[in-house]
Design a protein around this motif. Structure first.
Motif, PDB file in Angstrom:
ATOM      1  N   ARG A  83      61.872  25.494  19.082  1.00  0.00           N
ATOM      2  CA  ARG A  83      61.841  26.715  18.700  1.00  0.00           C
ATOM      3  C   ARG A  83      62.066  26.733  17.150  1.00  0.00           C
ATOM      4  O   ARG A  83      61.423  27.281  16.597  1.00  0.00           O
ATOM      5  N   LEU A 139      59.285  25.407  15.278  1.00  0.00           N
ATOM      6  CA  LEU A 139      58.223  26.315  15.074  1.00  0.00           C
ATOM      7  C   LEU A 139      58.565  27.351  14.117  1.00  0.00           C
ATOM      8  O   LEU A 139      57.586  28.062  13.314  1.00  0.00           O
ATOM      9  N   ALA A 140      59.823  28.183  14.371  1.00  0.00           N
ATOM     10  CA  ALA A 140      60.124  29.060  13.528  1.00  0.00           C
ATOM     11  C   ALA A 140      60.004  28.798  12.094  1.00  0.00           C
ATOM     12  O   ALA A 140      59.665  29.512  11.319  1.00  0.00           O
ATOM     13  N   TYR A 141      60.765  27.572  11.726  1.00  0.00           N
ATOM     14  CA  TYR A 141      60.822  27.206  10.495  1.00  0.00           C
ATOM     15  C   TYR A 141      59.451  26.770   9.692  1.00  0.00           C
ATOM     16  O   TYR A 141      59.099  26.955   8.296  1.00  0.00           O
ATOM     17  N   SER A 186      56.632  28.185  10.477  1.00  0.00           N
ATOM     18  CA  SER A 186      56.132  29.704  10.307  1.00  0.00           C
ATOM     19  C   SER A 186      56.636  30.099   9.055  1.00  0.00           C
ATOM     20  O   SER A 186      56.006  30.927   8.192  1.00  0.00           O
ATOM     21  N   ALA A 187      58.071  30.037   8.901  1.00  0.00           N
ATOM     22  CA  ALA A 187      58.787  30.788   7.689  1.00  0.00           C
ATOM     23  C   ALA A 187      58.471  29.984   6.632  1.00  0.00           C
ATOM     24  O   ALA A 187      58.085  30.908   5.457  1.00  0.00           O
ATOM     25  N   GLU A 212      54.968  31.458   5.702  1.00  0.00           N
ATOM     26  CA  GLU A 212      55.050  32.788   5.058  1.00  0.00           C
ATOM     27  C   GLU A 212      55.518  32.947   3.700  1.00  0.00           C
ATOM     28  O   GLU A 212      54.878  33.568   3.069  1.00  0.00           O
ATOM     29  N   ASP A 213      56.513  32.160   3.571  1.00  0.00           N
ATOM     30  CA  ASP A 213      57.422  32.306   2.315  1.00  0.00           C
ATOM     31  C   ASP A 213      56.658  31.440   1.223  1.00  0.00           C
ATOM     32  O   ASP A 213      56.719  31.565   0.088  1.00  0.00           O
ATOM     33  N   ALA A 217      53.700  21.154  17.603  1.00  0.00           N
ATOM     34  CA  ALA A 217      55.093  21.527  18.151  1.00  0.00           C
ATOM     35  C   ALA A 217      54.867  22.629  19.295  1.00  0.00           C
ATOM     36  O   ALA A 217      55.479  22.824  20.301  1.00  0.00           O
ATOM     37  N   GLY A 218      53.882  23.672  19.085  1.00  0.00           N
ATOM     38  CA  GLY A 218      53.569  24.581  19.887  1.00  0.00           C
ATOM     39  C   GLY A 218      53.131  23.980  21.072  1.00  0.00           C
ATOM     40  O   GLY A 218      53.321  24.582  22.381  1.00  0.00           O
TER      41      GLY A 218
END
Lengths: 417, 147
Positions: free
Chosen positions: A212, A215-217, A219-220, A223-224, A244-245
Protein backbone atom coordinates in the motif's frame (compact mmCIF):
# COMPACT_ATOMS: atom_id res chain seq x y z
CA UNK A 1 -21.41 -101.88 50.49
CA UNK A 2 -21.18 -105.60 50.87
CA UNK A 3 -20.09 -105.14 54.42
CA UNK A 4 -23.05 -102.93 55.04
CA UNK A 5 -25.41 -105.61 53.87
CA UNK A 6 -23.79 -108.41 55.80
CA UNK A 7 -23.43 -106.12 58.75
CA UNK A 8 -27.17 -106.05 59.10
CA UNK A 9 -26.90 -109.73 60.02
CA UNK A 10 -29.29 -110.83 57.36
CA UNK A 11 -27.20 -113.01 55.04
CA UNK A 12 -25.09 -115.39 56.99
CA UNK A 13 -27.43 -116.28 59.88
CA UNK A 14 -30.22 -117.08 57.50
CA UNK A 15 -27.95 -119.11 55.33
CA UNK A 16 -26.83 -120.89 58.45
CA UNK A 17 -30.40 -121.56 59.37
CA UNK A 18 -30.97 -122.93 55.93
CA UNK A 19 -27.94 -125.05 56.32
CA UNK A 20 -29.09 -126.27 59.67
CA UNK A 21 -32.39 -127.20 58.14
CA UNK A 22 -30.57 -128.90 55.34
CA UNK A 23 -28.33 -130.70 57.77
CA UNK A 24 -31.29 -131.82 59.71
CA UNK A 25 -32.95 -133.02 56.56
CA UNK A 26 -29.74 -134.69 55.56
CA UNK A 27 -29.55 -136.37 58.91
CA UNK A 28 -33.05 -137.54 58.49
CA UNK A 29 -32.30 -138.68 54.99
CA UNK A 30 -29.18 -140.39 56.14
CA UNK A 31 -31.14 -142.05 58.81
CA UNK A 32 -33.75 -143.08 56.34
CA UNK A 33 -31.08 -144.19 53.94
CA UNK A 34 -29.31 -146.10 56.57
CA UNK A 35 -32.51 -147.70 57.51
CA UNK A 36 -33.47 -148.55 54.02
CA UNK A 37 -30.24 -150.06 52.66
CA UNK A 38 -31.04 -149.00 49.22
CA UNK A 39 -29.22 -149.41 46.01
CA UNK A 40 -28.16 -146.01 44.80
CA UNK A 41 -29.27 -144.57 41.61
CA UNK A 42 -26.29 -142.95 39.88
CA UNK A 43 -28.45 -141.51 37.25
CA UNK A 44 -30.64 -139.79 39.80
CA UNK A 45 -27.65 -138.27 41.53
CA UNK A 46 -26.19 -137.12 38.36
CA UNK A 47 -29.51 -135.63 37.46
CA UNK A 48 -29.65 -133.85 40.77
CA UNK A 49 -26.12 -132.56 40.29
CA UNK A 50 -26.93 -131.52 36.76
CA UNK A 51 -29.98 -129.70 38.07
CA UNK A 52 -27.85 -128.02 40.69
CA UNK A 53 -25.28 -127.05 38.11
CA UNK A 54 -27.98 -125.68 35.87
CA UNK A 55 -29.54 -123.75 38.74
CA UNK A 56 -26.11 -122.44 39.64
CA UNK A 57 -25.45 -121.45 36.07
CA UNK A 58 -28.77 -119.68 35.95
CA UNK A 59 -28.07 -117.95 39.20
CA UNK A 60 -24.65 -116.98 38.03
CA UNK A 61 -26.08 -115.67 34.80
CA UNK A 62 -28.75 -113.72 36.59
CA UNK A 63 -26.25 -112.51 39.08
CA UNK A 64 -23.95 -111.52 36.28
CA UNK A 65 -26.77 -109.77 34.53
CA UNK A 66 -27.76 -107.96 37.64
CA UNK A 67 -24.29 -107.09 38.70
CA UNK A 68 -23.28 -105.64 35.45
CA UNK A 69 -23.45 -102.19 36.90
CA UNK A 70 -22.15 -103.22 40.27
CA UNK A 71 -18.61 -102.91 41.37
CA UNK A 72 -16.34 -105.90 40.88
CA UNK A 73 -15.59 -106.48 44.53
CA UNK A 74 -19.23 -106.82 45.46
CA UNK A 75 -19.93 -109.18 42.57
CA UNK A 76 -16.96 -111.29 43.34
CA UNK A 77 -17.92 -111.49 46.98
CA UNK A 78 -21.47 -112.46 46.09
CA UNK A 79 -20.21 -115.06 43.66
CA UNK A 80 -17.74 -116.39 46.16
CA UNK A 81 -20.49 -116.63 48.74
CA UNK A 82 -22.77 -118.41 46.31
CA UNK A 83 -19.98 -120.67 45.15
CA UNK A 84 -19.11 -121.41 48.71
CA UNK A 85 -22.72 -122.24 49.61
CA UNK A 86 -23.09 -124.36 46.53
CA UNK A 87 -19.82 -126.13 47.13
CA UNK A 88 -20.87 -126.87 50.69
CA UNK A 89 -24.20 -128.18 49.55
CA UNK A 90 -22.53 -130.22 46.85
CA UNK A 91 -19.99 -131.56 49.24
CA UNK A 92 -22.61 -132.45 51.76
CA UNK A 93 -24.70 -134.05 49.13
CA UNK A 94 -21.67 -135.93 47.85
CA UNK A 95 -20.63 -136.94 51.35
CA UNK A 96 -23.88 -138.59 51.97
CA UNK A 97 -23.20 -141.34 49.33
CA UNK A 98 -26.62 -142.58 49.79
CA UNK A 99 -29.21 -144.06 47.67
CA UNK A 100 -32.16 -141.83 48.28
CA UNK A 101 -35.72 -142.56 47.62
CA UNK A 102 -37.53 -140.25 45.23
CA UNK A 103 -39.51 -138.46 47.88
CA UNK A 104 -36.47 -137.60 49.93
CA UNK A 105 -34.65 -136.41 46.85
CA UNK A 106 -37.60 -134.38 45.81
CA UNK A 107 -37.79 -132.89 49.25
CA UNK A 108 -34.18 -132.07 49.17
CA UNK A 109 -34.59 -130.53 45.80
CA UNK A 110 -37.60 -128.59 46.95
CA UNK A 111 -35.62 -127.39 49.92
CA UNK A 112 -32.77 -126.43 47.63
CA UNK A 113 -35.15 -124.63 45.33
CA UNK A 114 -36.64 -122.81 48.26
CA UNK A 115 -33.25 -121.92 49.54
CA UNK A 116 -32.30 -120.81 46.11
CA UNK A 117 -35.48 -118.75 45.82
CA UNK A 118 -34.74 -117.18 49.19
CA UNK A 119 -31.21 -116.53 48.17
CA UNK A 120 -32.42 -115.06 44.93
CA UNK A 121 -34.80 -112.80 46.77
CA UNK A 122 -32.12 -111.70 49.21
CA UNK A 123 -29.78 -111.21 46.37
CA UNK A 124 -32.42 -109.21 44.58
CA UNK A 125 -33.00 -107.13 47.73
CA UNK A 126 -29.33 -106.64 48.20
CA UNK A 127 -28.94 -105.86 44.55
CA UNK A 128 -31.62 -103.23 44.87
CA UNK A 129 -29.94 -101.78 47.92
CA UNK A 130 -26.58 -102.07 46.31
CA UNK A 131 -28.04 -100.66 43.14
CA UNK A 132 -29.27 -97.69 45.11
CA UNK A 133 -25.87 -97.16 46.58
CA UNK A 134 -24.30 -97.81 43.20
CA UNK A 135 -26.70 -95.41 41.61
CA UNK A 136 -25.87 -92.84 44.20
CA UNK A 137 -22.23 -93.52 43.61
CA UNK A 138 -22.83 -93.44 39.92
CA UNK A 139 -24.71 -90.18 40.37
CA UNK A 140 -21.88 -88.90 42.52
CA UNK A 141 -19.42 -90.11 39.92
CA UNK A 142 -21.52 -88.55 37.25
CA UNK A 143 -21.72 -85.34 39.19
CA UNK A 144 -17.99 -85.42 39.68
CA UNK A 145 -17.43 -86.18 36.03
CA UNK A 146 -19.88 -83.49 35.21
CA UNK A 147 -18.12 -81.06 37.49
CA UNK A 148 -14.81 -82.06 35.95
CA UNK A 149 -16.18 -81.70 32.47
CA UNK A 150 -17.67 -78.39 33.39
CA UNK A 151 -14.38 -77.32 34.86
CA UNK A 152 -12.56 -78.43 31.75
CA UNK A 153 -15.17 -76.76 29.65
CA UNK A 154 -14.85 -73.64 31.75
CA UNK A 155 -11.09 -73.86 31.46
CA UNK A 156 -11.33 -74.26 27.73
CA UNK A 157 -13.91 -71.51 27.58
CA UNK A 158 -11.60 -69.30 29.58
CA UNK A 159 -8.74 -70.20 27.27
CA UNK A 160 -10.93 -69.64 24.28
CA UNK A 161 -12.27 -66.45 25.86
CA UNK A 162 -8.74 -65.33 26.48
CA UNK A 163 -7.87 -65.92 22.87
CA UNK A 164 -11.05 -64.14 21.87
CA UNK A 165 -10.29 -61.37 24.34
CA UNK A 166 -6.77 -61.06 23.04
CA UNK A 167 -8.16 -60.92 19.54
CA UNK A 168 -10.69 -58.35 20.67
CA UNK A 169 -7.95 -56.36 22.36
CA UNK A 170 -5.86 -56.58 19.23
CA UNK A 171 -8.86 -55.48 17.20
CA UNK A 172 -9.57 -52.72 19.70
CA UNK A 173 -5.96 -51.66 19.62
CA UNK A 174 -6.14 -51.62 15.85
CA UNK A 175 -9.33 -49.58 16.01
CA UNK A 176 -7.80 -47.41 18.70
CA UNK A 177 -4.74 -46.93 16.58
CA UNK A 178 -6.92 -45.97 13.63
CA UNK A 179 -8.94 -43.61 15.81
CA UNK A 180 -5.80 -42.29 17.37
CA UNK A 181 -4.36 -41.76 13.92
CA UNK A 182 -7.45 -39.96 12.73
CA UNK A 183 -7.34 -37.90 15.93
CA UNK A 184 -3.70 -37.11 15.27
CA UNK A 185 -4.57 -36.23 11.70
CA UNK A 186 -7.43 -34.04 12.87
CA UNK A 187 -5.09 -32.35 15.34
CA UNK A 188 -2.48 -31.92 12.63
CA UNK A 189 -5.14 -30.49 10.34
CA UNK A 190 -6.21 -28.17 13.13
CA UNK A 191 -2.63 -27.00 13.55
CA UNK A 192 -2.24 -26.62 9.80
CA UNK A 193 -5.50 -24.71 9.69
CA UNK A 194 -4.33 -22.42 12.48
CA UNK A 195 -1.03 -21.96 10.69
CA UNK A 196 -2.87 -21.19 7.48
CA UNK A 197 -5.04 -18.69 9.29
CA UNK A 198 -2.11 -16.95 10.90
CA UNK A 199 -0.36 -17.11 7.54
CA UNK A 200 -3.26 -15.45 5.78
CA UNK A 201 -3.44 -12.91 8.60
CA UNK A 202 0.23 -12.16 8.09
CA UNK A 203 -0.29 -11.89 4.36
CA UNK A 204 -3.35 -9.75 4.94
CA UNK A 205 -1.62 -7.31 7.21
CA UNK A 206 2.10 -7.43 6.77
CA UNK A 207 2.24 -7.96 3.03
CA UNK A 208 -0.44 -5.51 2.07
CA UNK A 209 0.89 -2.74 4.26
CA UNK A 210 4.22 -2.13 2.48
CA UNK A 211 2.53 -2.66 -0.85
CA UNK A 212 0.00 0.00 0.00
CA UNK A 213 2.91 2.30 0.84
CA UNK A 214 4.59 1.60 -2.53
CA UNK A 215 1.38 2.39 -4.34
CA UNK A 216 0.67 5.45 -2.26
CA UNK A 217 4.17 6.87 -2.58
CA UNK A 218 4.43 6.30 -6.31
CA UNK A 219 1.11 8.09 -6.59
CA UNK A 220 2.36 10.90 -4.39
CA UNK A 221 5.54 11.08 -6.43
CA UNK A 222 3.57 11.36 -9.63
CA UNK A 223 1.20 13.95 -8.15
CA UNK A 224 3.89 16.13 -6.60
CA UNK A 225 6.78 15.68 -9.00
CA UNK A 226 5.19 14.33 -12.17
CA UNK A 227 5.75 17.64 -13.91
CA UNK A 228 9.51 17.34 -13.42
CA UNK A 229 9.70 13.91 -15.08
CA UNK A 230 10.08 13.42 -18.81
CA UNK A 231 7.96 10.85 -20.65
CA UNK A 232 10.34 7.96 -20.00
CA UNK A 233 10.46 8.87 -16.29
CA UNK A 234 6.67 8.90 -16.18
CA UNK A 235 6.51 5.56 -18.03
CA UNK A 236 8.93 3.90 -15.60
CA UNK A 237 7.02 5.25 -12.63
CA UNK A 238 3.79 4.03 -14.23
CA UNK A 239 5.19 0.49 -14.60
CA UNK A 240 6.21 0.42 -10.92
CA UNK A 241 2.75 1.56 -9.93
CA UNK A 242 0.94 -0.87 -12.22
CA UNK A 243 3.00 -3.88 -11.17
CA UNK A 244 2.64 -3.08 -7.48
CA UNK A 245 -1.08 -2.73 -8.10
CA UNK A 246 -1.22 -6.13 -9.79
CA UNK A 247 0.55 -7.63 -6.81
CA UNK A 248 -2.01 -6.02 -4.54
CA UNK A 249 -4.83 -7.58 -6.54
CA UNK A 250 -3.15 -10.97 -6.36
CA UNK A 251 -2.80 -10.71 -2.61
CA UNK A 252 -6.40 -9.59 -2.18
CA UNK A 253 -7.70 -12.41 -4.37
CA UNK A 254 -5.53 -15.00 -2.66
CA UNK A 255 -6.79 -13.78 0.69
CA UNK A 256 -10.39 -13.89 -0.46
CA UNK A 257 -9.84 -17.41 -1.74
CA UNK A 258 -8.20 -18.65 1.45
CA UNK A 259 -10.91 -17.09 3.59
CA UNK A 260 -13.63 -18.85 1.59
CA UNK A 261 -12.81 -22.16 3.21
CA UNK A 262 -13.46 -20.79 6.67
CA UNK A 263 -16.38 -18.54 5.84
CA UNK A 264 -19.60 -19.72 7.40
CA UNK A 265 -22.29 -20.43 4.80
CA UNK A 266 -25.54 -18.65 5.54
CA UNK A 267 -28.13 -20.67 3.66
CA UNK A 268 -31.24 -18.81 2.55
CA UNK A 269 -33.70 -19.13 -0.31
CA UNK A 270 -32.19 -17.15 -3.18
CA UNK A 271 -34.17 -15.39 -5.88
CA UNK A 272 -31.65 -16.23 -8.59
CA UNK A 273 -33.44 -14.09 -11.21
CA UNK A 274 -32.97 -10.87 -9.29
CA UNK A 275 -29.49 -11.81 -8.05
CA UNK A 276 -28.22 -12.39 -11.59
CA UNK A 277 -29.85 -9.21 -12.90
CA UNK A 278 -28.18 -7.23 -10.10
CA UNK A 279 -24.80 -8.74 -10.95
CA UNK A 280 -25.21 -8.16 -14.68
CA UNK A 281 -26.26 -4.56 -14.08
CA UNK A 282 -23.23 -3.92 -11.86
CA UNK A 283 -20.79 -5.58 -14.25
CA UNK A 284 -22.03 -3.84 -17.37
CA UNK A 285 -21.91 -0.54 -15.52
CA UNK A 286 -18.31 -1.12 -14.41
CA UNK A 287 -17.12 -2.35 -17.79
CA UNK A 288 -19.27 0.06 -19.75
CA UNK A 289 -19.44 -2.52 -22.48
CA UNK A 290 -22.24 -2.77 -24.93
CA UNK A 291 -22.86 -6.44 -24.40
CA UNK A 292 -26.26 -7.97 -25.07
CA UNK A 293 -27.58 -10.28 -22.36
CA UNK A 294 -30.24 -12.91 -22.92
CA UNK A 295 -31.35 -14.08 -19.50
CA UNK A 296 -33.84 -16.93 -19.11
CA UNK A 297 -35.91 -17.87 -16.10
CA UNK A 298 -33.63 -18.91 -13.24
CA UNK A 299 -35.14 -21.17 -10.55
CA UNK A 300 -34.49 -20.40 -6.90
CA UNK A 301 -32.25 -22.56 -4.72
CA UNK A 302 -31.01 -22.33 -1.18
CA UNK A 303 -27.50 -21.04 -0.61
CA UNK A 304 -25.30 -18.23 0.64
CA UNK A 305 -26.40 -15.12 -1.20
CA UNK A 306 -23.12 -13.17 -0.93
CA UNK A 307 -21.03 -16.18 -1.96
CA UNK A 308 -23.25 -17.05 -4.92
CA UNK A 309 -23.25 -13.38 -5.92
CA UNK A 310 -19.46 -13.72 -6.03
CA UNK A 311 -19.78 -16.76 -8.31
CA UNK A 312 -22.08 -14.91 -10.73
CA UNK A 313 -19.87 -11.81 -10.58
CA UNK A 314 -16.80 -13.84 -11.51
CA UNK A 315 -18.58 -15.73 -14.30
CA UNK A 316 -20.25 -12.64 -15.77
CA UNK A 317 -17.05 -10.55 -15.64
CA UNK A 318 -15.21 -13.51 -17.16
CA UNK A 319 -17.71 -13.70 -20.01
CA UNK A 320 -17.50 -9.97 -20.61
CA UNK A 321 -13.72 -10.00 -20.44
CA UNK A 322 -13.15 -12.77 -22.96
CA UNK A 323 -15.76 -11.46 -25.37
CA UNK A 324 -14.53 -7.86 -25.08
CA UNK A 325 -12.83 -8.03 -28.47
CA UNK A 326 -16.21 -8.52 -30.14
CA UNK A 327 -17.95 -5.44 -31.43
CA UNK A 328 -21.11 -6.52 -29.79
CA UNK A 329 -20.66 -9.38 -27.31
CA UNK A 330 -23.59 -11.70 -26.76
CA UNK A 331 -24.04 -13.47 -23.46
CA UNK A 332 -26.77 -15.96 -22.68
CA UNK A 333 -27.74 -17.07 -19.16
CA UNK A 334 -30.20 -19.91 -18.63
CA UNK A 335 -31.02 -22.73 -16.26
CA UNK A 336 -32.03 -26.37 -16.59
CA UNK A 337 -33.94 -28.03 -13.78
CA UNK A 338 -32.89 -31.63 -13.30
CA UNK A 339 -34.12 -34.26 -10.87
CA UNK A 340 -32.24 -33.16 -7.77
CA UNK A 341 -30.35 -30.12 -8.97
CA UNK A 342 -30.53 -26.94 -10.98
CA UNK A 343 -27.88 -26.34 -13.63
CA UNK A 344 -27.10 -22.68 -14.33
CA UNK A 345 -25.27 -21.80 -17.54
CA UNK A 346 -23.59 -18.71 -18.93
CA UNK A 347 -22.44 -18.69 -22.51
CA UNK A 348 -20.32 -16.07 -24.23
CA UNK A 349 -19.21 -15.67 -27.83
CA UNK A 350 -15.68 -14.67 -26.92
CA UNK A 351 -12.28 -16.15 -27.62
CA UNK A 352 -13.02 -19.44 -25.88
CA UNK A 353 -10.20 -21.80 -24.98
CA UNK A 354 -8.71 -25.14 -25.88
CA UNK A 355 -10.47 -27.90 -23.94
CA UNK A 356 -7.08 -29.62 -23.61
CA UNK A 357 -6.35 -27.15 -20.83
CA UNK A 358 -9.79 -27.35 -19.22
CA UNK A 359 -8.38 -29.02 -16.11
CA UNK A 360 -6.29 -25.93 -15.39
CA UNK A 361 -9.27 -23.64 -15.63
CA UNK A 362 -10.30 -23.76 -11.96
CA UNK A 363 -6.83 -23.86 -10.42
CA UNK A 364 -5.61 -20.94 -8.30
CA UNK A 365 -3.47 -18.54 -10.34
CA UNK A 366 -3.98 -20.73 -13.42
CA UNK A 367 -4.57 -18.74 -16.56
CA UNK A 368 -5.15 -19.84 -20.12
CA UNK A 369 -4.39 -16.39 -21.56
CA UNK A 370 -1.46 -14.07 -21.20
CA UNK A 371 -2.11 -11.15 -18.87
CA UNK A 372 -1.14 -8.72 -21.61
CA UNK A 373 -4.08 -10.10 -23.56
CA UNK A 374 -6.64 -10.28 -20.78
CA UNK A 375 -6.12 -8.89 -17.28
CA UNK A 376 -6.83 -10.94 -14.22
CA UNK A 377 -5.19 -12.81 -11.41
CA UNK A 378 -6.43 -16.30 -12.20
CA UNK A 379 -8.32 -16.66 -8.95
CA UNK A 380 -11.88 -15.85 -10.04
CA UNK A 381 -12.80 -19.30 -11.33
CA UNK A 382 -11.02 -20.98 -8.42
CA UNK A 383 -13.21 -18.94 -6.08
CA UNK A 384 -16.31 -19.83 -8.09
CA UNK A 385 -15.45 -23.51 -7.92
CA UNK A 386 -14.80 -23.37 -4.21
CA UNK A 387 -18.09 -21.65 -3.49
CA UNK A 388 -20.06 -24.08 -5.67
CA UNK A 389 -18.38 -27.07 -4.08
CA UNK A 390 -19.05 -25.73 -0.60
CA UNK A 391 -22.71 -25.68 -1.60
CA UNK A 392 -22.46 -29.34 -2.56
CA UNK A 393 -22.50 -28.55 -6.26
CA UNK A 394 -20.19 -28.90 -9.25
CA UNK A 395 -18.86 -26.49 -11.84
CA UNK A 396 -17.54 -27.18 -15.33
CA UNK A 397 -16.87 -25.52 -18.64
CA UNK A 398 -17.23 -26.29 -22.30
CA UNK A 399 -15.48 -24.29 -24.97
CA UNK A 400 -13.82 -24.20 -28.33
CA UNK A 401 -10.84 -22.07 -29.18
CA UNK A 402 -12.18 -18.95 -30.90
CA UNK A 403 -15.81 -20.02 -30.58
CA UNK A 404 -16.87 -18.89 -27.13
CA UNK A 405 -17.23 -20.70 -23.83
CA UNK A 406 -20.06 -21.99 -21.67
CA UNK A 407 -19.62 -22.20 -17.92
CA UNK A 408 -22.11 -24.28 -15.98
CA UNK A 409 -22.64 -24.97 -12.33
CA UNK A 410 -25.13 -27.23 -10.64
CA UNK A 411 -26.57 -26.65 -7.18
CA UNK A 412 -28.63 -29.16 -5.22
CA UNK A 413 -32.34 -28.30 -5.39
CA UNK A 414 -33.46 -30.78 -2.73
CA UNK A 415 -34.17 -28.27 0.00
CA UNK A 416 -35.43 -25.44 -2.15
CA UNK A 417 -37.69 -23.34 0.00
CA UNK B 1 -3.16 27.04 23.67
CA UNK B 2 -0.86 24.14 22.87
CA UNK B 3 -0.33 22.13 19.76
CA UNK B 4 -2.62 19.54 21.35
CA UNK B 5 -5.61 21.86 21.56
CA UNK B 6 -8.48 21.97 19.09
CA UNK B 7 -7.64 18.54 17.76
CA UNK B 8 -10.65 17.20 15.90
CA UNK B 9 -9.18 14.04 14.42
CA UNK B 10 -7.07 11.62 16.42
CA UNK B 11 -5.19 9.23 14.15
CA UNK B 12 -3.81 6.21 15.98
CA UNK B 13 -1.37 4.49 13.65
CA UNK B 14 2.01 2.84 14.20
CA UNK B 15 2.86 2.71 10.49
CA UNK B 16 4.45 5.98 9.35
CA UNK B 17 3.56 5.48 5.69
CA UNK B 18 -0.07 4.66 6.40
CA UNK B 19 -0.29 7.68 8.67
CA UNK B 20 1.26 9.94 6.07
CA UNK B 21 -1.03 8.62 3.34
CA UNK B 22 -4.10 9.02 5.54
CA UNK B 23 -3.19 12.62 6.28
CA UNK B 24 -2.52 13.22 2.60
CA UNK B 25 -5.88 11.68 1.63
CA UNK B 26 -7.76 13.83 4.15
CA UNK B 27 -6.05 17.01 2.92
CA UNK B 28 -6.70 16.06 -0.68
CA UNK B 29 -10.44 16.02 -0.10
CA UNK B 30 -10.26 19.31 1.82
CA UNK B 31 -10.71 17.88 5.29
CA UNK B 32 -8.42 20.34 6.96
CA UNK B 33 -9.56 19.75 10.51
CA UNK B 34 -6.70 19.68 12.99
CA UNK B 35 -5.30 16.19 13.28
CA UNK B 36 -3.05 14.62 15.89
CA UNK B 37 -1.14 11.50 15.15
CA UNK B 38 -0.60 9.07 18.06
CA UNK B 39 2.01 6.43 17.26
CA UNK B 40 0.48 3.67 19.37
CA UNK B 41 -2.30 2.77 21.77
CA UNK B 42 -0.59 3.98 24.92
CA UNK B 43 -0.01 7.43 23.45
CA UNK B 44 -3.61 7.52 22.20
CA UNK B 45 -5.06 6.83 25.64
CA UNK B 46 -2.73 9.35 27.31
CA UNK B 47 -3.81 11.94 24.76
CA UNK B 48 -7.54 11.37 25.24
CA UNK B 49 -7.25 11.18 29.04
CA UNK B 50 -4.85 14.15 29.26
CA UNK B 51 -2.19 12.10 30.98
CA UNK B 52 1.62 11.89 30.74
CA UNK B 53 2.99 14.19 28.04
CA UNK B 54 -0.56 15.51 27.50
CA UNK B 55 -1.30 16.45 31.11
CA UNK B 56 -1.58 20.11 30.14
CA UNK B 57 -4.16 19.43 27.48
CA UNK B 58 -7.65 20.85 28.04
CA UNK B 59 -9.81 17.87 29.07
CA UNK B 60 -12.95 19.54 27.78
CA UNK B 61 -11.60 19.21 24.26
CA UNK B 62 -12.62 15.83 22.93
CA UNK B 63 -11.70 14.62 19.41
CA UNK B 64 -14.60 14.51 16.98
CA UNK B 65 -13.26 11.34 15.35
CA UNK B 66 -10.69 8.68 16.15
CA UNK B 67 -9.18 6.73 13.28
CA UNK B 68 -7.80 3.63 14.92
CA UNK B 69 -5.38 1.08 13.54
CA UNK B 70 -5.80 -2.36 15.14
CA UNK B 71 -2.40 -4.01 14.93
CA UNK B 72 0.01 -1.95 16.97
CA UNK B 73 2.83 -2.63 19.45
CA UNK B 74 2.29 -2.14 23.21
CA UNK B 75 -1.44 -1.49 23.53
CA UNK B 76 -3.19 -2.61 20.34
CA UNK B 77 -6.27 -1.10 18.73
CA UNK B 78 -8.76 -3.47 20.36
CA UNK B 79 -7.38 -2.56 23.79
CA UNK B 80 -7.75 1.16 23.03
CA UNK B 81 -11.27 0.56 21.75
CA UNK B 82 -12.20 -1.40 24.87
CA UNK B 83 -10.76 1.29 27.16
CA UNK B 84 -12.47 4.21 25.43
CA UNK B 85 -15.86 2.55 24.94
CA UNK B 86 -16.07 1.35 28.56
CA UNK B 87 -15.39 4.85 29.90
CA UNK B 88 -18.47 7.08 30.29
CA UNK B 89 -16.49 10.21 29.44
CA UNK B 90 -15.06 8.90 26.17
CA UNK B 91 -17.60 6.38 24.88
CA UNK B 92 -19.43 8.89 22.72
CA UNK B 93 -16.35 9.64 20.57
CA UNK B 94 -16.87 8.04 17.15
CA UNK B 95 -14.14 5.48 16.50
CA UNK B 96 -13.52 4.00 13.08
CA UNK B 97 -11.21 1.03 12.92
CA UNK B 98 -8.89 1.36 9.93
CA UNK B 99 -6.88 -1.71 9.49
CA UNK B 100 -5.11 -3.95 7.04
CA UNK B 101 -6.86 -6.90 8.59
CA UNK B 102 -10.09 -8.10 7.13
CA UNK B 103 -10.16 -11.08 9.47
CA UNK B 104 -13.64 -11.91 10.59
CA UNK B 105 -12.59 -12.27 14.23
CA UNK B 106 -11.26 -8.68 14.27
CA UNK B 107 -14.43 -7.33 12.69
CA UNK B 108 -16.64 -9.25 15.09
CA UNK B 109 -14.63 -8.29 18.17
CA UNK B 110 -14.48 -4.62 17.15
CA UNK B 111 -18.26 -4.37 16.83
CA UNK B 112 -18.70 -6.26 20.09
CA UNK B 113 -16.56 -3.60 21.79
CA UNK B 114 -18.67 -0.85 20.24
CA UNK B 115 -16.72 0.41 17.25
CA UNK B 116 -18.64 2.89 15.08
CA UNK B 117 -17.17 1.80 11.78
CA UNK B 118 -14.75 -0.75 10.38
CA UNK B 119 -12.76 -0.14 7.22
CA UNK B 120 -10.17 -2.40 5.64
CA UNK B 121 -7.47 -0.21 4.18
CA UNK B 122 -7.44 -0.79 0.45
CA UNK B 123 -4.09 -1.66 -1.09
CA UNK B 124 -4.82 0.31 -4.22
CA UNK B 125 -4.05 3.96 -3.78
CA UNK B 126 -7.18 5.33 -5.42
CA UNK B 127 -9.43 3.11 -3.35
CA UNK B 128 -7.50 4.06 -0.21
CA UNK B 129 -7.93 7.75 -0.93
CA UNK B 130 -11.61 7.29 -1.52
CA UNK B 131 -12.11 5.28 1.67
CA UNK B 132 -10.35 7.84 3.85
CA UNK B 133 -12.25 10.69 2.24
CA UNK B 134 -15.57 8.96 2.77
CA UNK B 135 -14.82 8.27 6.42
CA UNK B 136 -13.74 11.84 7.07
CA UNK B 137 -16.70 13.36 5.24
CA UNK B 138 -19.25 11.15 6.92
CA UNK B 139 -18.09 11.38 10.51
CA UNK B 140 -17.04 15.03 10.50
CA UNK B 141 -19.79 16.53 8.36
CA UNK B 142 -22.69 14.16 7.76
CA UNK B 143 -23.07 12.34 11.03
CA UNK B 144 -24.72 14.12 13.97
CA UNK B 145 -22.84 13.37 17.18
CA UNK B 146 -24.06 13.87 20.71
CA UNK B 147 -22.63 17.04 22.18
Amino acid sequence: MWRDVTGRGKGVPELSRANIALLRKNAELEQLLAERTTERDDVAREEALAELARTNAELKQRLAERTIERDDVAREEALTELARTNAELKQRLAERTIERDDAAREEALTQLSRTNAELKQRLAERTIERDDVAREEAVTELSRSNAELKERLAQRTIERDEVARKEAVTELLRTDTAEEQSRVHAAELEVLNDELESFSYTVSHDLRSPLRAVLAYTSALEEDYGAQLDDEGKRLLGVVHAEAGRMGDLIDDLLAFSQLGRKHIVSVAIDMDSLVREVVAAQTQVSARTAVFDIGTLPSVRGDRSLLRQVWTNLVSNGLKYSSKNDRPNLRIWAVTEESRVVYNIQDDGVGFDMAYADKLFGVFQRLHRSEEFTGTGVGLAIAQRVVERHGGTIWADAKLGAGATFSFALPSGDTA
Amino acid sequence: MTEFDDVEILLVEDNRQDAEMTIRALKKCSILNKLFWAKDGVEALEFVRCQGAYADRDPSQVPKLILLDLKMPRLDGLDVLRALKSDQTTRQIPIVAMTSSNQERDVTESYRLGVNGYVTKPVQFAAFMEAVANIGMYWLFVNQTRT
